[in-house]
Design a protein around this motif. Sequence first.
Motif, PDB file in Angstrom:
ATOM      1  N   ASN A  27     -10.020  38.831 -96.580  1.00  0.00           N
ATOM      2  CA  ASN A  27     -11.352  38.997 -97.134  1.00  0.00           C
ATOM      3  C   ASN A  27     -12.258  39.328 -95.956  1.00  0.00           C
ATOM      4  O   ASN A  27     -12.191  38.672 -94.917  1.00  0.00           O
ATOM      5  CB  ASN A  27     -11.789  37.698 -97.813  1.00  0.00           C
ATOM      6  N   SER A  28     -13.105  40.316 -96.091  1.00  0.00           N
ATOM      7  CA  SER A  28     -13.941  40.745 -94.965  1.00  0.00           C
ATOM      8  C   SER A  28     -14.867  39.634 -94.469  1.00  0.00           C
ATOM      9  O   SER A  28     -15.326  39.687 -93.324  1.00  0.00           O
ATOM     10  CB  SER A  28     -14.754  41.979 -95.332  1.00  0.00           C
ATOM     11  N   THR A  29     -15.111  38.618 -95.287  1.00  0.00           N
ATOM     12  CA  THR A  29     -15.967  37.501 -94.841  1.00  0.00           C
ATOM     13  C   THR A  29     -15.283  36.657 -93.770  1.00  0.00           C
ATOM     14  O   THR A  29     -15.943  35.899 -93.076  1.00  0.00           O
ATOM     15  CB  THR A  29     -16.367  36.596 -96.024  1.00  0.00           C
ATOM     16  N   THR A  30     -13.963  36.801 -93.613  1.00  0.00           N
ATOM     17  CA  THR A  30     -13.252  36.050 -92.566  1.00  0.00           C
ATOM     18  C   THR A  30     -13.366  36.725 -91.209  1.00  0.00           C
ATOM     19  O   THR A  30     -12.952  36.159 -90.209  1.00  0.00           O
ATOM     20  CB  THR A  30     -11.758  35.865 -92.918  1.00  0.00           C
ATOM     21  N   LEU A  31     -13.916  37.935 -91.181  1.00  0.00           N
ATOM     22  CA  LEU A  31     -14.107  38.674 -89.923  1.00  0.00           C
ATOM     23  C   LEU A  31     -15.537  38.465 -89.445  1.00  0.00           C
ATOM     24  O   LEU A  31     -16.486  38.786 -90.148  1.00  0.00           O
ATOM     25  CB  LEU A  31     -13.845  40.169 -90.135  1.00  0.00           C
ATOM     26  N   LYS A  32     -15.680  37.941 -88.257  1.00  0.00           N
ATOM     27  CA  LYS A  32     -16.999  37.669 -87.677  1.00  0.00           C
ATOM     28  C   LYS A  32     -17.268  38.646 -86.540  1.00  0.00           C
ATOM     29  O   LYS A  32     -16.414  38.835 -85.667  1.00  0.00           O
ATOM     30  CB  LYS A  32     -17.083  36.231 -87.141  1.00  0.00           C
ATOM     31  N   THR A  33     -18.446  39.242 -86.541  1.00  0.00           N
ATOM     32  CA  THR A  33     -18.816  40.185 -85.488  1.00  0.00           C
ATOM     33  C   THR A  33     -18.992  39.455 -84.168  1.00  0.00           C
ATOM     34  O   THR A  33     -19.563  38.371 -84.123  1.00  0.00           O
ATOM     35  CB  THR A  33     -20.119  40.920 -85.860  1.00  0.00           C
ATOM     36  N   MET A  34     -18.486  40.062 -83.100  1.00  0.00           N
ATOM     37  CA  MET A  34     -18.620  39.480 -81.766  1.00  0.00           C
ATOM     38  C   MET A  34     -19.856  40.063 -81.091  1.00  0.00           C
ATOM     39  O   MET A  34     -20.070  41.272 -81.107  1.00  0.00           O
ATOM     40  CB  MET A  34     -17.381  39.793 -80.919  1.00  0.00           C
ATOM     41  N   THR A  59      -9.626  43.925 -83.258  1.00  0.00           N
ATOM     42  CA  THR A  59     -10.412  45.153 -83.320  1.00  0.00           C
ATOM     43  C   THR A  59     -10.233  45.742 -84.707  1.00  0.00           C
ATOM     44  O   THR A  59      -9.103  45.918 -85.172  1.00  0.00           O
ATOM     45  CB  THR A  59      -9.968  46.154 -82.234  1.00  0.00           C
ATOM     46  N   VAL A  60     -11.348  46.012 -85.371  1.00  0.00           N
ATOM     47  CA  VAL A  60     -11.333  46.487 -86.755  1.00  0.00           C
ATOM     48  C   VAL A  60     -11.683  47.971 -86.780  1.00  0.00           C
ATOM     49  O   VAL A  60     -12.675  48.392 -86.183  1.00  0.00           O
ATOM     50  CB  VAL A  60     -12.328  45.679 -87.612  1.00  0.00           C
ATOM     51  N   ARG A  61     -10.865  48.726 -87.481  1.00  0.00           N
ATOM     52  CA  ARG A  61     -11.120  50.159 -87.655  1.00  0.00           C
ATOM     53  C   ARG A  61     -11.606  50.401 -89.074  1.00  0.00           C
ATOM     54  O   ARG A  61     -10.983  49.976 -90.041  1.00  0.00           O
ATOM     55  CB  ARG A  61      -9.851  50.969 -87.390  1.00  0.00           C
ATOM     56  N   GLU A  62     -12.745  51.089 -89.177  1.00  0.00           N
ATOM     57  CA  GLU A  62     -13.282  51.425 -90.490  1.00  0.00           C
ATOM     58  C   GLU A  62     -13.940  52.793 -90.439  1.00  0.00           C
ATOM     59  O   GLU A  62     -14.304  53.285 -89.372  1.00  0.00           O
ATOM     60  CB  GLU A  62     -14.266  50.362 -90.968  1.00  0.00           C
ATOM     61  N   LYS A  63     -14.057  53.402 -91.612  1.00  0.00           N
ATOM     62  CA  LYS A  63     -14.652  54.732 -91.697  1.00  0.00           C
ATOM     63  C   LYS A  63     -16.136  54.676 -91.399  1.00  0.00           C
ATOM     64  O   LYS A  63     -16.811  53.695 -91.689  1.00  0.00           O
ATOM     65  CB  LYS A  63     -14.464  55.311 -93.099  1.00  0.00           C
ATOM     66  N   LEU A  93      -0.961  46.371 -86.021  1.00  0.00           N
ATOM     67  CA  LEU A  93      -1.747  46.096 -87.213  1.00  0.00           C
ATOM     68  C   LEU A  93      -1.535  44.633 -87.595  1.00  0.00           C
ATOM     69  O   LEU A  93      -0.409  44.204 -87.823  1.00  0.00           O
ATOM     70  CB  LEU A  93      -1.306  47.013 -88.360  1.00  0.00           C
ATOM     71  N   MET A  94      -2.626  43.860 -87.646  1.00  0.00           N
ATOM     72  CA  MET A  94      -2.526  42.421 -87.919  1.00  0.00           C
ATOM     73  C   MET A  94      -2.958  42.044 -89.325  1.00  0.00           C
ATOM     74  O   MET A  94      -2.594  40.980 -89.821  1.00  0.00           O
ATOM     75  CB  MET A  94      -3.368  41.643 -86.906  1.00  0.00           C
ATOM     76  N   GLY A  95      -3.747  42.886 -89.956  1.00  0.00           N
ATOM     77  CA  GLY A  95      -4.235  42.576 -91.292  1.00  0.00           C
ATOM     78  C   GLY A  95      -4.973  43.760 -91.873  1.00  0.00           C
ATOM     79  O   GLY A  95      -5.228  44.755 -91.196  1.00  0.00           O
ATOM     80  N   VAL A  96      -5.329  43.633 -93.145  1.00  0.00           N
ATOM     81  CA  VAL A  96      -6.054  44.695 -93.836  1.00  0.00           C
ATOM     82  C   VAL A  96      -7.056  44.057 -94.792  1.00  0.00           C
ATOM     83  O   VAL A  96      -6.760  43.072 -95.456  1.00  0.00           O
ATOM     84  CB  VAL A  96      -5.079  45.636 -94.577  1.00  0.00           C
ATOM     85  N   CYS A  97      -8.261  44.610 -94.806  1.00  0.00           N
ATOM     86  CA  CYS A  97      -9.278  44.230 -95.788  1.00  0.00           C
ATOM     87  C   CYS A  97      -9.336  45.363 -96.798  1.00  0.00           C
ATOM     88  O   CYS A  97      -9.830  46.457 -96.477  1.00  0.00           O
ATOM     89  CB  CYS A  97     -10.644  44.059 -95.135  1.00  0.00           C
ATOM     90  N   GLN A 103     -17.444  47.581 -99.663  1.00  0.00           N
ATOM     91  CA  GLN A 103     -16.972  48.095 -98.369  1.00  0.00           C
ATOM     92  C   GLN A 103     -15.771  49.000 -98.549  1.00  0.00           C
ATOM     93  O   GLN A 103     -15.068  48.942 -99.549  1.00  0.00           O
ATOM     94  CB  GLN A 103     -16.581  46.942 -97.454  1.00  0.00           C
ATOM     95  N   SER A 104     -15.532  49.805 -97.519  1.00  0.00           N
ATOM     96  CA  SER A 104     -14.345  50.649 -97.512  1.00  0.00           C
ATOM     97  C   SER A 104     -13.198  49.872 -96.864  1.00  0.00           C
ATOM     98  O   SER A 104     -13.389  48.790 -96.321  1.00  0.00           O
ATOM     99  CB  SER A 104     -14.628  51.944 -96.743  1.00  0.00           C
TER     100      SER A 104
END
Length: 174
Positions: A27-34, A59-63, A93-97, A103-104
């Motif tokens: 879930n994208s809520t588990t990712l916190k911006t540094m 490190t998160v890759r998004e469009k 690759l460790m995970g996917v949202c 969100q995309s």
Amino acid sequence: DKMKHDKMISDNNSSNSERSLRVPKLNSTTLKTMRNSPSYMMGSSTMMTSKLWNLTRVTVREKTDNKNKVDKDILENELSNLCKISHPHILLLMGVCPANDDQSLQLVFEHVHLGSLYEWMHQQGKVPTLKHCADIIIQITDALIFLHNLHFLHCAITSHAVQLVSTSFAKLGQ
């Protein structure tokens, strides 16, 4: 060729139903911006951003908002390919949202400490030593040989695709 930018092509004829996801769905809520961790572009249509997941740097890759039709399915294609391969010199690759209304699709990778080779050299103005250049070439070549033996063709070998996970370790991204 713009059509092939940022893509890896396989001549293996496997359908999406054969794809087995070996990484957790997040879930994208588990990712916190540094804080104080700049983002950087990877290719023309995706952004790499440092975040925390379960107190682990990733490190998160998004469009980005790029409306280029060629790049429309870039992350979906990357996810499909990365679920089929694993190598010490290919970005892990460790995970996917999964994509939703808010969100995309986001791909969660191991932490890329220094950014892409392009970012490191051309944006930050760093100059690698001759030994560092040789190490990068050997590591990326190992990844390419592995991909070639699996009948994959990486069509965008540029400094954007070379990810510097540490001062002595480079990995191939898409």
